[in-house]
Motif scaffolding. Structure first.
Motif, PDB file in Angstrom:
ATOM      1  N   GLU A  11       3.718  12.814  -9.060  1.00  0.00           N
ATOM      2  CA  GLU A  11       2.940  14.049  -9.166  1.00  0.00           C
ATOM      3  C   GLU A  11       3.696  15.247  -8.595  1.00  0.00           C
ATOM      4  OE1 GLU A  11      -1.011  13.802  -7.752  1.00  0.00           O
ATOM      5  OE2 GLU A  11      -1.573  12.153  -9.074  1.00  0.00           O
ATOM      6  N   LEU A  12       4.444  15.030  -7.522  1.00  0.00           N
ATOM      7  CA  LEU A  12       5.246  16.126  -6.966  1.00  0.00           C
ATOM      8  C   LEU A  12       6.318  16.558  -7.960  1.00  0.00           C
ATOM      9  CD1 LEU A  12       5.692  14.978  -3.254  1.00  0.00           C
ATOM     10  CD2 LEU A  12       4.411  16.960  -4.051  1.00  0.00           C
ATOM     11  N   GLY A  13       6.926  15.576  -8.653  1.00  0.00           N
ATOM     12  CA  GLY A  13       7.923  15.918  -9.663  1.00  0.00           C
ATOM     13  C   GLY A  13       7.316  16.704 -10.810  1.00  0.00           C
ATOM     14  N   ALA A  14       6.123  16.288 -11.270  1.00  0.00           N
ATOM     15  CA  ALA A  14       5.453  17.008 -12.349  1.00  0.00           C
ATOM     16  C   ALA A  14       5.054  18.414 -11.908  1.00  0.00           C
ATOM     17  CB  ALA A  14       4.216  16.228 -12.796  1.00  0.00           C
ATOM     18  N   GLN A  15       4.673  18.539 -10.644  1.00  0.00           N
ATOM     19  CA  GLN A  15       4.293  19.854 -10.106  1.00  0.00           C
ATOM     20  C   GLN A  15       5.486  20.799 -10.070  1.00  0.00           C
ATOM     21  OE1 GLN A  15       1.397  20.119  -6.699  1.00  0.00           O
ATOM     22  NE2 GLN A  15       3.183  20.935  -5.629  1.00  0.00           N
ATOM     23  N   ARG A  16       6.678  20.271  -9.668  1.00  0.00           N
ATOM     24  CA  ARG A  16       7.884  21.116  -9.658  1.00  0.00           C
ATOM     25  C   ARG A  16       8.258  21.552 -11.065  1.00  0.00           C
ATOM     26  NH1 ARG A  16       9.422  17.456  -5.452  1.00  0.00           N
ATOM     27  NH2 ARG A  16      10.406  16.091  -6.975  1.00  0.00           N
ATOM     28  N   ASP A  17       8.125  20.630 -12.039  1.00  0.00           N
ATOM     29  CA  ASP A  17       8.438  20.993 -13.427  1.00  0.00           C
ATOM     30  C   ASP A  17       7.493  22.068 -13.940  1.00  0.00           C
ATOM     31  OD1 ASP A  17      10.441  19.120 -13.367  1.00  0.00           O
ATOM     32  OD2 ASP A  17       9.271  17.552 -14.360  1.00  0.00           O
ATOM     33  N   ALA A  18       6.206  21.962 -13.570  1.00  0.00           N
ATOM     34  CA  ALA A  18       5.230  22.961 -13.996  1.00  0.00           C
ATOM     35  C   ALA A  18       5.521  24.314 -13.366  1.00  0.00           C
ATOM     36  CB  ALA A  18       3.821  22.495 -13.637  1.00  0.00           C
ATOM     37  N   ASP A  19       5.926  24.303 -12.109  1.00  0.00           N
ATOM     38  CA  ASP A  19       6.258  25.559 -11.427  1.00  0.00           C
ATOM     39  C   ASP A  19       7.447  26.245 -12.099  1.00  0.00           C
ATOM     40  OD1 ASP A  19       4.248  25.109  -9.650  1.00  0.00           O
ATOM     41  OD2 ASP A  19       5.540  24.347  -8.043  1.00  0.00           O
ATOM     42  N   ALA A  20       8.417  25.445 -12.543  1.00  0.00           N
ATOM     43  CA  ALA A  20       9.621  26.009 -13.152  1.00  0.00           C
ATOM     44  C   ALA A  20       9.341  26.623 -14.519  1.00  0.00           C
ATOM     45  CB  ALA A  20      10.694  24.929 -13.282  1.00  0.00           C
ATOM     46  N   SER A  21       8.297  26.141 -15.204  1.00  0.00           N
ATOM     47  CA  SER A  21       8.035  26.613 -16.568  1.00  0.00           C
ATOM     48  C   SER A  21       6.885  27.614 -16.640  1.00  0.00           C
ATOM     49  CB  SER A  21       7.718  25.415 -17.472  1.00  0.00           C
ATOM     50  OG  SER A  21       6.573  24.716 -16.995  1.00  0.00           O
ATOM     51  N   SER A  22       6.290  27.978 -15.510  1.00  0.00           N
ATOM     52  CA  SER A  22       5.141  28.879 -15.529  1.00  0.00           C
ATOM     53  C   SER A  22       5.238  29.877 -14.393  1.00  0.00           C
ATOM     54  CB  SER A  22       3.843  28.079 -15.419  1.00  0.00           C
ATOM     55  OG  SER A  22       2.731  28.940 -15.297  1.00  0.00           O
TER      56      SER A  22
ATOM     57  N   ILE B  61       0.841  -1.204   0.000  1.00  0.00           N
ATOM     58  CA  ILE B  61       0.000   0.000   0.000  1.00  0.00           C
ATOM     59  C   ILE B  61       0.875   1.252   0.000  1.00  0.00           C
ATOM     60  CG2 ILE B  61      -1.717   1.300   1.324  1.00  0.00           C
ATOM     61  CD1 ILE B  61      -2.695  -1.394   2.445  1.00  0.00           C
ATOM     62  N   MET B  62       1.873   1.265   0.878  1.00  0.00           N
ATOM     63  CA  MET B  62       2.726   2.441   1.016  1.00  0.00           C
ATOM     64  C   MET B  62       3.506   2.718  -0.266  1.00  0.00           C
ATOM     65  SD  MET B  62       6.008   2.987   3.492  1.00  0.00           S
ATOM     66  CE  MET B  62       6.925   1.887   2.399  1.00  0.00           C
ATOM     67  N   VAL B  63       4.108   1.669  -0.846  1.00  0.00           N
ATOM     68  CA  VAL B  63       4.955   1.868  -2.026  1.00  0.00           C
ATOM     69  C   VAL B  63       4.129   2.324  -3.223  1.00  0.00           C
ATOM     70  CG1 VAL B  63       6.422   0.682  -3.704  1.00  0.00           C
ATOM     71  CG2 VAL B  63       6.756   0.293  -1.269  1.00  0.00           C
ATOM     72  N   ALA B  64       2.958   1.717  -3.427  1.00  0.00           N
ATOM     73  CA  ALA B  64       2.127   2.087  -4.577  1.00  0.00           C
ATOM     74  C   ALA B  64       1.655   3.539  -4.481  1.00  0.00           C
ATOM     75  CB  ALA B  64       0.930   1.137  -4.676  1.00  0.00           C
ATOM     76  N   ILE B  65       1.172   3.936  -3.302  1.00  0.00           N
ATOM     77  CA  ILE B  65       0.667   5.309  -3.142  1.00  0.00           C
ATOM     78  C   ILE B  65       1.803   6.312  -3.220  1.00  0.00           C
ATOM     79  CG2 ILE B  65      -0.365   6.897  -1.464  1.00  0.00           C
ATOM     80  CD1 ILE B  65      -2.262   4.678  -0.639  1.00  0.00           C
ATOM     81  N   ASP B  66       2.928   6.027  -2.563  1.00  0.00           N
ATOM     82  CA  ASP B  66       4.045   6.965  -2.571  1.00  0.00           C
ATOM     83  C   ASP B  66       4.650   7.118  -3.965  1.00  0.00           C
ATOM     84  OD1 ASP B  66       3.783   7.643   0.015  1.00  0.00           O
ATOM     85  OD2 ASP B  66       5.599   6.657   0.757  1.00  0.00           O
ATOM     86  N   ALA B  67       4.591   6.063  -4.787  1.00  0.00           N
ATOM     87  CA  ALA B  67       5.117   6.163  -6.149  1.00  0.00           C
ATOM     88  C   ALA B  67       4.299   7.159  -6.966  1.00  0.00           C
ATOM     89  CB  ALA B  67       5.110   4.791  -6.819  1.00  0.00           C
ATOM     90  N   ILE B  68       2.971   7.103  -6.825  1.00  0.00           N
ATOM     91  CA  ILE B  68       2.107   8.034  -7.553  1.00  0.00           C
ATOM     92  C   ILE B  68       2.300   9.461  -7.038  1.00  0.00           C
ATOM     93  CG2 ILE B  68      -0.300   8.662  -8.004  1.00  0.00           C
ATOM     94  CD1 ILE B  68      -0.972   5.671  -7.905  1.00  0.00           C
ATOM     95  N   VAL B  69       2.350   9.617  -5.722  1.00  0.00           N
ATOM     96  CA  VAL B  69       2.534  10.951  -5.148  1.00  0.00           C
ATOM     97  C   VAL B  69       3.887  11.529  -5.554  1.00  0.00           C
ATOM     98  CG1 VAL B  69       2.798  12.240  -2.989  1.00  0.00           C
ATOM     99  CG2 VAL B  69       0.983  10.541  -3.204  1.00  0.00           C
ATOM    100  N   GLY B  70       4.940  10.710  -5.526  1.00  0.00           N
ATOM    101  CA  GLY B  70       6.267  11.182  -5.928  1.00  0.00           C
ATOM    102  C   GLY B  70       6.288  11.675  -7.359  1.00  0.00           C
TER     103      GLY B  70
END
Length: 445
Positions: free
Chosen positions: A234-245, A223-232
């Motif tokens: 999304e956090l990476g995609a969020q940082r990339d979006a912040d850097a480009s906008s 449970i922990m690994v599956a959920i944390d993989a998705i959250v990780g």
């Protein structure tokens, strides 16, 4: 008591004049360190006083009991009332005091403390009462199932490792120490935990569905690994979006992202053509020695979880999900790329996970980290090789680069030691601080 007075004097010497607000950072840290030492020494003194109050309030003393003479039924009630704390906290103070102070014999003489190494660390202000209680409680639990020499070595090791760790971090070390001292006790504890697992679902009046659950390590890891993989991701995609906008996008908390991740997993299973296909646990990493695997004794650990598991559980997980081997670097895997490529490969990250365990600086799970070049790729022309890689979360990565920390690796491969050297404005002596897996694993003597 002299050490406590010295610590209080030291705190007063660096205390800012006037208001604390706006005080220089270096002075604030100096005050915080001095207060931390004074607080731990005060707790050490409290344990001694609490133990003696309890001794003079023994039930066999009847009306002459110190607690009863002062209007309290027990020493615990007296301490909780006068210290303004709970009965549980008062009991811990008595427990630690009894375990770490020299004992009075019926003959009037003194016997050594039951746990002298913990007592020495407590008296020196290196650890607090809660840390001492956690160590003493574990040692007492396994006292009948471990040899005196092993118990003494474990106490010495834990008392030496505890300073500088949070209580949560220390709990991980203690759990692994207990498995080391009492490997036969791991399966019964697992069976008890498996029998306590549950998941409750309740819809409230507003329509919100409330999930409340508890899972043993074997089932909780997936449970922990599956959920944390998705959250990780999304956090990476969020940082990339912040850097480009330049536009501030709506933010979700990590707890909201975890809830959304659980929904995604359930939606994926509901839409899957093969309903009986489980989520493959390839990123659930289970660690054990080859000797323990072959003999079926000892214990194993799961990345991201503190509680050790039995070898039987590790074998069952391997049969269900497939486990990536710890030994990497065969003909099919290139672990050193030099300057041929900038990004580290998945195989390289798995190898570094063996050494670092997660973020080498703060210890968060591997899923929240990236591999970073120790010698920068562009500035220092550092290679994309294992010896130049380190697992860091985004926060620690920025702290190291922005605040002038240095990293040193002693040795090679997964058994190398990672050291963080603070800048002079943080520590004038620039004393290296141990990082990586070795900081949080139990280092058996």
């Amino acid at each position: 008591m002299d050490a406590l007075l010295e610590a209080v004097t030291a705190a007063r010497a660096v205390w800012p004049a006037g208001r604390v607000e706006g005080t220089e950072g270096a002075r604030l840290l100096a005050v915080n360190d001095a207060l931390g030492t004074a607080r731990r020494l005060l707790e050490a003194a409290s344990t001694q006083i609490a133990a003696e109050i309890a001794r003079q309030s023994r039930p066999e003393l009847g009306a002459d009991s110190l607690a009863k003479a002062n209007g309290f039924r027990t020493a615990t009630a007296l301490l909780a009332s006068t210290l303004g704390t709970s009965n549980g906290e008062a009991s811990r103070l008595v427990q630690v005091g009894d375990a770490t102070a020299p004992r009075l014999l019926l003959s009037g003489g003194e016997a050594p403390a039951k746990h002298p190494h913990v007592g020495a660390a407590l008296a020196a202000g290196a650890i607090g009462a809660l840390a001492a209680s956690a160590i003493v409680s574990m040692l007492d639990r396994v006292a009948l199932r471990a040899t005196p020499d092993d118990l003494e070595a474990a106490e010495r090791t834990l008392a030496g490792q505890a300073p500088g760790l949070t209580l949560d971090q220390l709990a991980k070390v203690i759990a692994r120490a207990e498995a080391h001292l009492d490997p036969d006790g791991v399966p019964p504890r697992e069976e008890e935990l498996r029998g306590q697992r549950f998941l409750r679902m309740q819809e409230d009046r507003s329509g919100m569905l409330h999930l409340t659950g508890a899972f043993d390590p074997e089932h909780g890891a997936a449970i922990m690994v599956a959920i944390d993989a998705i959250v990780g991701a999304e956090l990476g995609a969020q940082r990339d979006a912040d850097a480009s906008s330049d536009v501030d996008a709506p933010r979700r908390s990590v707890t909201m992202m975890r809830a959304d991740a659980l929904v995604k997993i359930c939606e994926h299973l509901l839409g899957c053509d093969r309903r009986d296909t489980p989520l493959r646990g390839a990123t659930v990493v289970v660690r054990m020695t080859l000797e323990d695997l072959q003999s079926g004794t000892g214990h194993a650990t799961i990345d991201g979880l503190a509680a050790p598991v039995s070898i039987a559980t590790a074998r069952r997980m391997a049969a269900d999900a497939g486990i990536i081997p710890v030994v990497l670097g065969g003909d099919s895997e290139i672990l050193d790329w030099g300057r041929q490529r900038r990004l580290f490969t998945r195989a390289q990250k798995l190898a570094l996970t063996e050494r670092d365990g997660g973020c080498a600086m703060c210890g968060v799970p591997p899923g929240h980290t990236k591999v970073h070049h120790i010698r920068w790729w562009a500035r220092d022309r550092g290679p994309t090789d294992l010896d130049n890689g380190i697992l860091l979360c985004e926060s620690c990565h920025h702290r190291i680069h922005d605040n002038g920390w240095d990293i040193r690796i002693d040795g090679t491969g997964i058994h190398a030691r990672v050291w963080f050297i603070p800048p002079a404005h943080v520590d004038p002596q620039q004393t290296p601080r141990l990082g990586g897996r070795r900081r949080y694993d139990y280092l058996a003597a």
